[in-house]
Design a protein around this motif. Structure first.
Motif, PDB file in Angstrom:
ATOM      1  N   LEU A  40       0.833  -1.202   0.000  1.00 26.41           N
ATOM      2  CA  LEU A  40       0.000   0.000   0.000  1.00 26.41           C
ATOM      3  C   LEU A  40       0.869   1.255   0.000  1.00 26.41           C
ATOM      4  CD1 LEU A  40      -2.519  -1.229   2.708  1.00 26.41           C
ATOM      5  CD2 LEU A  40      -3.003  -0.968   0.262  1.00 26.41           C
ATOM      6  N   ALA A  41       0.398   2.280  -0.673  1.00 24.62           N
ATOM      7  CA  ALA A  41       1.180   3.519  -0.777  1.00 24.62           C
ATOM      8  C   ALA A  41       1.131   4.351   0.498  1.00 24.62           C
ATOM      9  CB  ALA A  41       0.685   4.348  -1.955  1.00 24.62           C
ATOM     10  N   SER A  42      -0.008   4.341   1.169  1.00 25.62           N
ATOM     11  CA  SER A  42      -0.193   5.197   2.351  1.00 25.62           C
ATOM     12  C   SER A  42      -0.985   4.400   3.385  1.00 25.62           C
ATOM     13  CB  SER A  42      -0.950   6.472   1.961  1.00 25.62           C
ATOM     14  OG  SER A  42      -1.148   7.309   3.083  1.00 25.62           O
ATOM     15  N   TRP A  43      -0.352   4.025   4.497  1.00 25.14           N
ATOM     16  CA  TRP A  43      -0.999   3.140   5.454  1.00 25.14           C
ATOM     17  C   TRP A  43      -0.379   3.292   6.841  1.00 25.14           C
ATOM     18  CZ3 TRP A  43       1.851  -0.484   8.178  1.00 25.14           C
ATOM     19  CH2 TRP A  43       3.146  -0.729   7.719  1.00 25.14           C
ATOM     20  N   CYS A  44      -1.074   2.778   7.830  1.00 26.79           N
ATOM     21  CA  CYS A  44      -0.519   2.688   9.175  1.00 26.79           C
ATOM     22  C   CYS A  44      -1.346   1.711  10.001  1.00 26.79           C
ATOM     23  CB  CYS A  44      -0.467   4.058   9.871  1.00 26.79           C
ATOM     24  SG  CYS A  44      -2.089   4.735  10.311  1.00 26.79           S
ATOM     25  N   PRO A  75       0.746  -7.320  28.356  1.00 26.58           N
ATOM     26  CA  PRO A  75      -0.002  -6.348  27.541  1.00 26.58           C
ATOM     27  C   PRO A  75      -1.502  -6.540  27.687  1.00 26.58           C
ATOM     28  CG  PRO A  75       0.939  -8.076  26.164  1.00 26.58           C
ATOM     29  CD  PRO A  75       1.499  -8.272  27.534  1.00 26.58           C
ATOM     30  N   SER A  76      -2.232  -5.443  27.592  1.00 24.27           N
ATOM     31  CA  SER A  76      -3.684  -5.507  27.623  1.00 24.27           C
ATOM     32  C   SER A  76      -4.213  -6.230  26.392  1.00 24.27           C
ATOM     33  CB  SER A  76      -4.281  -4.092  27.660  1.00 24.27           C
ATOM     34  OG  SER A  76      -3.940  -3.431  28.846  1.00 24.27           O
ATOM     35  N   HIS A  77      -5.374  -6.833  26.558  1.00 28.43           N
ATOM     36  CA  HIS A  77      -6.018  -7.467  25.409  1.00 28.43           C
ATOM     37  C   HIS A  77      -6.479  -6.390  24.427  1.00 28.43           C
ATOM     38  CE1 HIS A  77      -8.574 -10.002  22.965  1.00 28.43           C
ATOM     39  NE2 HIS A  77      -9.578  -9.178  23.175  1.00 28.43           N
ATOM     40  N   VAL A  78      -6.166  -6.591  23.170  1.00 29.30           N
ATOM     41  CA  VAL A  78      -6.607  -5.689  22.107  1.00 29.30           C
ATOM     42  C   VAL A  78      -7.562  -6.466  21.213  1.00 29.30           C
ATOM     43  CG1 VAL A  78      -5.908  -4.307  20.125  1.00 29.30           C
ATOM     44  CG2 VAL A  78      -4.473  -4.365  22.171  1.00 29.30           C
ATOM     45  N   GLN A  79      -8.759  -5.932  21.039  1.00 22.90           N
ATOM     46  CA  GLN A  79      -9.796  -6.643  20.296  1.00 22.90           C
ATOM     47  C   GLN A  79      -9.392  -6.900  18.854  1.00 22.90           C
ATOM     48  OE1 GLN A  79     -13.632  -4.800  20.540  1.00 22.90           O
ATOM     49  NE2 GLN A  79     -14.653  -6.407  19.383  1.00 22.90           N
ATOM     50  N   ASP A  80      -8.793  -5.896  18.210  1.00 22.78           N
ATOM     51  CA  ASP A  80      -8.342  -6.091  16.838  1.00 22.78           C
ATOM     52  C   ASP A  80      -7.209  -5.117  16.522  1.00 22.78           C
ATOM     53  OD1 ASP A  80      -9.669  -3.613  16.416  1.00 22.78           O
ATOM     54  OD2 ASP A  80     -11.517  -4.669  15.900  1.00 22.78           O
ATOM     55  N   VAL A  81      -6.565  -5.386  15.407  1.00 12.50           N
ATOM     56  CA  VAL A  81      -5.490  -4.518  14.918  1.00 12.50           C
ATOM     57  C   VAL A  81      -6.074  -3.668  13.801  1.00 12.50           C
ATOM     58  CG1 VAL A  81      -3.230  -4.429  13.815  1.00 12.50           C
ATOM     59  CG2 VAL A  81      -3.705  -6.182  15.548  1.00 12.50           C
ATOM     60  N   ASP A  82      -6.143  -2.360  14.050  1.00 12.85           N
ATOM     61  CA  ASP A  82      -6.728  -1.439  13.080  1.00 12.85           C
ATOM     62  C   ASP A  82      -5.693  -1.011  12.051  1.00 12.85           C
ATOM     63  OD1 ASP A  82      -9.543  -0.849  13.938  1.00 12.85           O
ATOM     64  OD2 ASP A  82      -8.513  -0.402  15.806  1.00 12.85           O
ATOM     65  N   VAL A  83      -5.963  -1.319  10.805  1.00 12.53           N
ATOM     66  CA  VAL A  83      -5.120  -0.896   9.693  1.00 12.53           C
ATOM     67  C   VAL A  83      -5.870   0.174   8.920  1.00 12.53           C
ATOM     68  CG1 VAL A  83      -3.934  -1.588   7.573  1.00 12.53           C
ATOM     69  CG2 VAL A  83      -4.061  -3.174   9.529  1.00 12.53           C
ATOM     70  N   ALA A  84      -5.292   1.353   8.849  1.00 12.67           N
ATOM     71  CA  ALA A  84      -5.865   2.450   8.068  1.00 12.67           C
ATOM     72  C   ALA A  84      -4.997   2.666   6.835  1.00 12.67           C
ATOM     73  CB  ALA A  84      -5.923   3.723   8.909  1.00 12.67           C
ATOM     74  N   TYR A  85      -5.653   2.879   5.708  1.00 11.20           N
ATOM     75  CA  TYR A  85      -4.885   3.224   4.507  1.00 11.20           C
ATOM     76  C   TYR A  85      -5.678   4.251   3.711  1.00 11.20           C
ATOM     77  CZ  TYR A  85      -7.882   0.108   1.630  1.00 11.20           C
ATOM     78  OH  TYR A  85      -8.936  -0.479   0.976  1.00 11.20           O
ATOM     79  N   PHE A  86      -5.026   4.859   2.732  1.00  3.61           N
ATOM     80  CA  PHE A  86      -5.676   5.901   1.936  1.00  3.61           C
ATOM     81  C   PHE A  86      -5.459   5.594   0.463  1.00  3.61           C
ATOM     82  CE2 PHE A  86      -6.142  10.008  -0.171  1.00  3.61           C
ATOM     83  CZ  PHE A  86      -7.317  10.481   0.410  1.00  3.61           C
TER      84      PHE A  86
END
Length: 202
Positions: free
Chosen positions: A34-38, A58-69
């Protein structure tokens, strides 16, 4: 990028680099090309707040959020990228969202369509709390980079404040309650919502 405290940025990079799970996740997303992501939101917020609270586990994290444009991407791409990530790293629950398309399906609490954004950073800038508006990505040389449109002060100073850009006061309060911010991280300072919600600002 707005007012990123240099020391805070270095500390965030150090925390990310020390997390094998997060580095593996970053490498998985990077492999998609991807060109633009985090990776942002809860996984980054929890990483920092756990560290500042001295938690050994570490605390439980429900999901890993991937944002891209990607303005020209097909509507199905979120699902396809999520599928690919699940194959690459099935141990994680992935949530992938094209910030360039959010305005096509999201409405505010009054049922109005939200305005579009013009960049990945612009997408992060709409997230409900300033401390949550943070993401990280990995360069081809394994360098961790930070995306923080409002800086990192709230995140590292354990402050929860309402970002009225898109989320209403009711949404903010529900998130504080449902995510159990105070119970999970007792050193947080949680501010009441802004008197003006995103709806009232229109």
């Amino acid at each position: 990028m707005a007012n990123v405290h240099v020391d805070y940025e270095e500390r965030l990079r150090g925390l990310v680099e020390a997390s094998r799970q997060l580095m593996d996740a970053l490498r998985a997303v990077r492999s998609l090309g991807l060109a633009s992501w985090c990776i942002g939101a809860g996984v980054i917020r929890s990483l920092v707040w756990d560290s500042l609270h001295g938690f050994r586990e570490p605390s439980h994290v429900q999901d890993v959020d991937v944002a891209y444009f990607a303005p020209d991407a097909a509507a199905y791409l979120d699902r396809e990228l999520q599928r690919q990530l699940s194959v690459l790293n099935p141990a994680l629950a992935w949530e992938v969202t094209n910030q360039a398309k959010v305005h096509e399906w999201l409405v505010d609490d009054a049922g109005h369509a939200v305005p579009p954004v013009d960049s990945l950073e612009g997408g992060l800038a709409t997230w409900p709390e300033f401390a949550t508006c943070v993401g990280v990505y990995l360069t081809s040389h394994d360098v961790v980079k930070v995306v923080a449109p409002y800086g990192l002060n709230d995140l590292f100073e354990l402050q929860v404040r309402h970002n009225t850009c898109r989320a209403s006061a009711a949404t903010y309060l529900e998130r504080v309650r449902s995510k159990q911010f105070r119970e999970r991280w007792p050193r947080l300072t949680i501010f009441p919502p802004s008197p003006r919600s995103a709806i009232e600002d229109r």
